[in-house]
Design an enzyme around this catalytic site. Structure first.
Site, PDB file in Angstrom:
ATOM      1  N   ARG A 524      29.742  40.606  26.925  1.00  0.00           N
ATOM      2  CA  ARG A 524      29.724  40.943  25.817  1.00  0.00           C
ATOM      3  C   ARG A 524      30.901  40.241  24.988  1.00  0.00           C
ATOM      4  O   ARG A 524      32.156  39.759  25.656  1.00  0.00           O
ATOM      5  CB  ARG A 524      29.815  42.758  25.716  1.00  0.00           C
ATOM      6  CG  ARG A 524      28.478  42.279  25.480  1.00  0.00           C
ATOM      7  CD  ARG A 524      28.344  44.454  25.291  1.00  0.00           C
ATOM      8  NE  ARG A 524      30.077  44.861  25.612  1.00  0.00           N
ATOM      9  CZ  ARG A 524      30.082  46.048  24.631  1.00  0.00           C
ATOM     10  NH1 ARG A 524      29.332  46.183  23.612  1.00  0.00           N
ATOM     11  NH2 ARG A 524      31.015  46.405  25.414  1.00  0.00           N
ATOM     12  N   SER A 588      36.429  43.974  34.569  1.00  0.00           N
ATOM     13  CA  SER A 588      36.917  45.207  35.190  1.00  0.00           C
ATOM     14  C   SER A 588      36.456  44.987  37.034  1.00  0.00           C
ATOM     15  O   SER A 588      35.351  45.863  37.428  1.00  0.00           O
ATOM     16  CB  SER A 588      34.690  46.098  35.127  1.00  0.00           C
ATOM     17  OG  SER A 588      34.553  46.120  33.762  1.00  0.00           O
ATOM     18  N   ASP A 642      38.163  48.312  32.853  1.00  0.00           N
ATOM     19  CA  ASP A 642      36.679  49.120  31.509  1.00  0.00           C
ATOM     20  C   ASP A 642      37.394  50.627  31.486  1.00  0.00           C
ATOM     21  O   ASP A 642      36.926  51.122  30.692  1.00  0.00           O
ATOM     22  CB  ASP A 642      34.977  49.080  32.058  1.00  0.00           C
ATOM     23  CG  ASP A 642      35.439  49.370  33.793  1.00  0.00           C
ATOM     24  OD1 ASP A 642      35.993  49.667  34.107  1.00  0.00           O
ATOM     25  OD2 ASP A 642      33.757  49.409  33.923  1.00  0.00           O
TER      26      ASP A 642
END
Length: 902
Positions: A524, A588, A642
């Site tokens: 994203r 992450s 994350d």
């Protein structure tokens, strides 16, 4: 003339549909806890939960009490793949003084006959399980006990009503123990109603059979009902056979408009007036008497035999069902009628014979019609339970009326098919249902008990005691300490990586920030606008891009070029290509950081395998790719995990949030640690967020004692064998795979899917974790579980679905408990850091497993509470930790940087 006379006995389809609706309402009443006491149709649970599946085997005894003769049987069931069985029986009379005497005499007689049979068959030295067919309404609370509610048919034995008939039989067998030792070794395993026995016998030959019907001296039906509708029995999983005891339908007056004067007269003269009114309109025990009463009245009115009434016509029971059947025979009917009437000293003309034959037809036709209406109600209920528009099913049938009456079966089939056109019904004649059926029920009970043992043994390693969980918590605590100490950090499995995030939001953050989020199969790019002050808010715009497998597992350069291309598209899309915005990069994967904007990849997880990245600084790789593209420039402020993002997002709402937890595809925790405890970073003042990377917990073998063979199989088949062992037991990425391994094992043991491993079940990764969430959802009936399994190409029975649900439950519960044990170690450490007796703290949580699984979050919270009783932990759902969180970290870093410069 006869037609006019018996007009009320002829029932139109509209009347039958009405009877069907009335019977459906009675069934619902009988199933409800509050309405059952006043229901006439008792809907008795039989505790038979499964139909034969063809894998039953063994030697069984059965005794059968309830018909005109008492029978003992030996049934051999062969597991030869052909579903064959062998039945040997012996018949014993049921003398009147026994069936209308007292209870002790009755059960002594049954025991005598059984022992005689055991001697005859030379079975003295075998311990055989016994099924007891007892064809009277009984209230059961388990398979091997039943309290007699009322005698029916022509039985009236004193002192038996309201007592458990199985223990009476056991006592009678016990008495004989002294004279005949092995008799005490007869183990009564199941009490079965003959109707249930019929369904089970037919179910052995045809697995579609889920209804049993008796139409003989008595009449009754049973069928497989969904447990969720049976209020009288605990639990709502699976199905159970319900013995309707429909003979009493109408005892409350529900059929009064259909009962004729002859029905009333017959009832008054019976052994149990006012009881079993439906049975008295249907069963062969009463049809002959009904015909006699009609003929008597017609003769008295001068319509038959010139008005001459013979003594035979005045004698109760003189006309029997066998006479009615003989008179209705297609070709010899008239001559039979003449012969029978002459024997009764009635001297019939040809007209008399035709009229009498017509009376018989109307009486037996009404019986078939009423029986069809009630059966149609059961079939409709079955179809609705299964939510099918059209259903194929089989009805197992037994009983003298159905078998010997020349036209009965044909009439019944025809009317049923007319009343339920959307059910394709096969009628299967049962061979010795009450004997072989009781053995079948016993065989199924035997099979289920053996299966239960094996399933329990398979799932036992997933049941973790409180002691074991405490042990896991303590080991995690030890590993956390190792990761923080300079001399042990190198070899620690829980890496305890410093993130250089030294503060949580204070509300003064503001500005426009870009965030990148790479951590799974999607990537994203976000634009985040943060406002401070009274109008404090966070606005986000984002776009999602897929990362193809060939890029995930290609070269590092290709991966970062792909990322930069996605960023370029987003900037173009938002019209902000010229601005040099501060950027937070949520990455992450385990990184070793030397500062907030430097992150060296320790190793790929979650299916990524891009080359030339491990040991490299991901921020440099991103800057290089931006330079190669040469279209825009960005200020990369922070590389973020994350988990840290999750903590920051919740920290923006609740300043008490100092722990972040991810329970989704991966599993990880971060928390704010005192600088003085972090030996690998200079300085002792303040706090820094530590990314534990706890997924690697156990890589040194410290939790091998709780790893099962399935965990080992999943680990060996993964992209990184031997690594991230704790994560492989707790995270969404692997739980479905653990379940698949267990299902394969259970199928190999013959406990699932009829022992057939389908092609799809062989595929690694086919069982996604979202299926666990769906299957374990309380709102889902087993039907939907079956649908999910069908999508996976698994053709499951109701029993299979229950087992699959149980397996999913065991795996996800263990995951939540292990995760809870790890988290308890972290909150306890926080409490000790602060030196308080009682700690109040908030944990920010994200991840699909926590959010979407129906029980994971509850079990996790309960475990933390149990293992860290001095910590009051609030769980707060994070909103987009990896996007909003990355922007907040960037904003906090910018704020702290500015403060530092000043």
């Amino acid at each position: 003339q006869v037609d006019r006379y018996l007009y009320h006995m002829r029932l139109s389809d509209d009347v039958l549909l009405d009877v069907m609706a009335r019977f459906q309402a009675e069934m619902v009443k009988g199933l409800g806890r509050d309405t059952n006491p006043t229901a006439t149709v008792k809907m008795l649970p039989s505790f038979v939960r499964s139909l034969p599946d063809g894998s039953e085997k063994g030697d069984f005894l059965a005794v059968d009490l309830g018909g005109s003769q008492f029978r003992a049987h030996q049934v051999k069931v062969f597991d030869d793949g052909k579903q064959s069985s062998q039945l040997e029986s012996k018949f014993y009379p049921t003398p009147k003084d026994v069936i209308q005497g007292n209870g002790a005499e009755l059960f002594d007689y049954v025991a005598d006959c059984l022992l005689d049979f055991i001697e005859t068959k030379n079975l003295k030295h075998k311990k055989l399980p016994l099924g007891f067919t007892f064809s009277f309404p009984c209230k059961q609370t388990k398979l091997e006990e039943g309290v007699l509610l009322a005698w029916t048919k022509h039985f009236k034995v004193r002192g038996v009503q309201d007592t458990d008939v199985v223990s009476s039989l056991r006592k009678a067998l016990q008495k004989h123990k002294a004279s005949f030792v092995p008799a005490g070794d007869v183990d009564v395993l199941a009490l079965v109603n003959d109707t249930v026995g019929t369904m089970m016998t037919c179910g052995y030959d045809d697995q579609r059979c889920e209804v049993g019907l008796i139409i003989g001296t008595g009449t009754n039906a049973c069928y497989m009902e969904d447990m969720r509708h049976i209020d009288l029995v605990e639990g709502d999983e699976g199905r159970m056979c319900i013995n309707t005891e429909w003979g009493a339908f109408g005892d409350d007056g529900a059929l009064d408009d259909l009962r004729t004067e002859f029905d009333r007269e017959l009832d008054l003269g019976s052994l149990n007036p006012g009881k079993q009114l439906f049975e008295k309109m249907i069963s062969s025990l009463y049809l002959g008497e009904l015909v006699r009463l009609i003929l008597l009245k017609m003769t008295k009115e001068g319509l038959l035999f010139n008005g001459k009434v013979s003594t035979a016509l005045l004698t109760k029971g003189k006309i029997e069902m066998k006479h009615v059947s003989a008179m209705e025979k297609y070709k010899e009917g008239l001559s039979n009628t003449k012969e029978i009437l002459t024997e009764l000293n009635l001297f019939p003309s040809e007209e008399d014979c035709i009229a009498v034959q017509h009376v018989c037809t109307i009486v037996s036709f009404r019986s078939a019609n009423l029986c069809a209406a009630a059966l149609a109600a059961i079939l409709t209920r079955l179809r609705e339970n299964k939510k099918l528009l059209r259903m194929r099913t089989t009805v197992g049938i037994d009983g003298g009326l159905y078998k010997t009456h020349p036209q009965y079966a044909k009439r019944l089939h025809k009317v049923v098919r007319r009343l339920v056109p959307n059910c394709d019904v096969r009628f299967l004649l049962s061979v010795s249902g009450s004997g072989k059926g009781a053995a079948m029920v016993t065989a199924v009970a035997y099979r289920l008990a053996a299966q239960r043992k094996k399933i329990d043994a398979t799932l036992a390693p997933f049941l973790l005691s409180l002691e074991t969980l405490r042990e896991v918590k303590n080991k995690m605590r030890t590993e956390l300490e190792y990761g923080l100490k300079r001399e042990t950090q190198g070899s620690a499995t829980v890496k305890m990586l410093p993130t250089y995030v030294c503060g949580t939001p204070d509300g003064t953050e503001k500005g426009k920030f870009l965030a990148l989020d790479l951590g799974g199969t999607n990537f994203r790019v976000l634009l985040v606008k943060i406002r401070s002050g009274r109008r404090r808010s966070v606005q986000m715009y984002n776009k999602i891009f897929a990362i193809p497998l060939e890029i995930m597992q290609g070269t590092g350069e290709e991966l970062f070029d792909h990322i930069v291309q996605c960023i370029a598209e987003f900037l173009e899309y938002m019209g902000i290509k010229g601005a040099r915005l501060p950027l937070g990069f949520t990455f992450s994967f385990p990184c070793r950081q030397a500062s907030i904007d430097k992150g060296t990849l320790v190793g790929w997880t979650k299916g990524f395998k891009a080359t030339d990245c491990e040991g490299e600084d991901v921020v440099d790789m991103l800057r290089e790719a931006i330079r190669r593209r040469n279209e825009f420039d960005l200020d990369i402020v922070a590389v973020v995990n994350d988990t840290v993002g999750t903590m920051m997002t919740c920290g923006y709402e609740d300043p008490n949030c100092e722990i972040g937890l991810i329970a989704g595809t991966g599993s990880n925790v971060c928390y704010m640690e005192d600088m003085k405890n972090i030996e690998i970073v200079e300085g002792n003042e303040g706090k820094m967020c530590i990314n534990t990377e706890w997924g690697g917990f156990g890589d040194n073998g410290c939790i091998d004692n709780i790893r099962t063979k399935y965990d080992k199989e999943v680990d060996e088949g993964s992209l990184n064998p031997g690594k991230q062992r704790y994560e492989k037991m707790t995270s969404g990425m692997y739980l479905g795979e653990i379940v698949r391994q267990i299902l394969i094992d259970l199928t190999k043991q013959g406990l699932l899917f009829r022992g057939q491993i389908s092609e799809s079940l062989r595929k690694r990764g086919i069982f996604e974790t979202k299926f666990l969430s769906q299957i374990e959802s309380d709102r889902l009936a087993l039907l939907q579980v079956r649908r999910i399994l069908q999508q996976l190409g698994l053709d499951s029975t109701c029993e299979d679905s229950i087992i699959v649900k149980e397996v999913c439950g065991a795996v996800s519960k263990r995951a939540a408990q292990l995760c809870g044990a790890g988290l308890a170690a972290v909150v306890e450490k926080k409490r000790e850091n602060q030196g308080v007796e009682h700690l109040q703290i908030t944990v920010g949580v994200d991840g699909t497993l926590y959010k979407l699984h129906p029980h994971f979050s509850r079990v996790l919270r309960e475990t933390v509470k149990e293992l860290a009783p001095r910590c009051d932990v609030t769980f707060m759902l994070s909103e987009d930790g990896s996007g909003k969180g990355a922007a907040l970290i960037t904003a906090v870093a910018k704020r702290l940087h500015n403060v530092g410069q000043k």
